[in-house]
Design a protein around this motif. Sequence first.
Motif: not given
Length: 136
Positions: A84-103
């Motif tokens: 669960r931890y590894v999957e959450a971290k993997r998903r978080q990195t994908k959201l980080d890409l989205l956040t970086a693009a938005y910012l």
Amino acid sequence: VAAAAADPGQTVDRVELVTKAARALVESLGVYSDGLPGDLKRELQREEDAIVDALLNWVKAGGGWHRSTPSVLPRAGSEEALARYVEAKRRQTKLDLLTAAYLHSSAAARGRLAPGGASTHRPPSAGAAPKRRKWA
């Protein structure tokens, strides 16, 4: 849209609507953002499906991760907790890409980034007094 994804009794139509909205968001940031660095644009396009999946799971969990997901690496936890931890971290990195693009896109829209991603914002020098605004 977020309410539709968070509703446990959601229908296929609602999930499809949220998926289309998430995909449109990723595409608009990755394709139509002026001045977005090339590597970020390529990552958004390459990881589009994973980003949409991460965004949908985040919305379904109410804007966070499921409460059973460990927030730190479980040192003596179960295999399930580690997964669960590894999957959450993997998903978080994908959201980080989205956040970086938005910012990046919002900074470019405000004129703080030149084409290609170079910053045009210059902080005031260390000892300078702040400029006062003249109100009309």
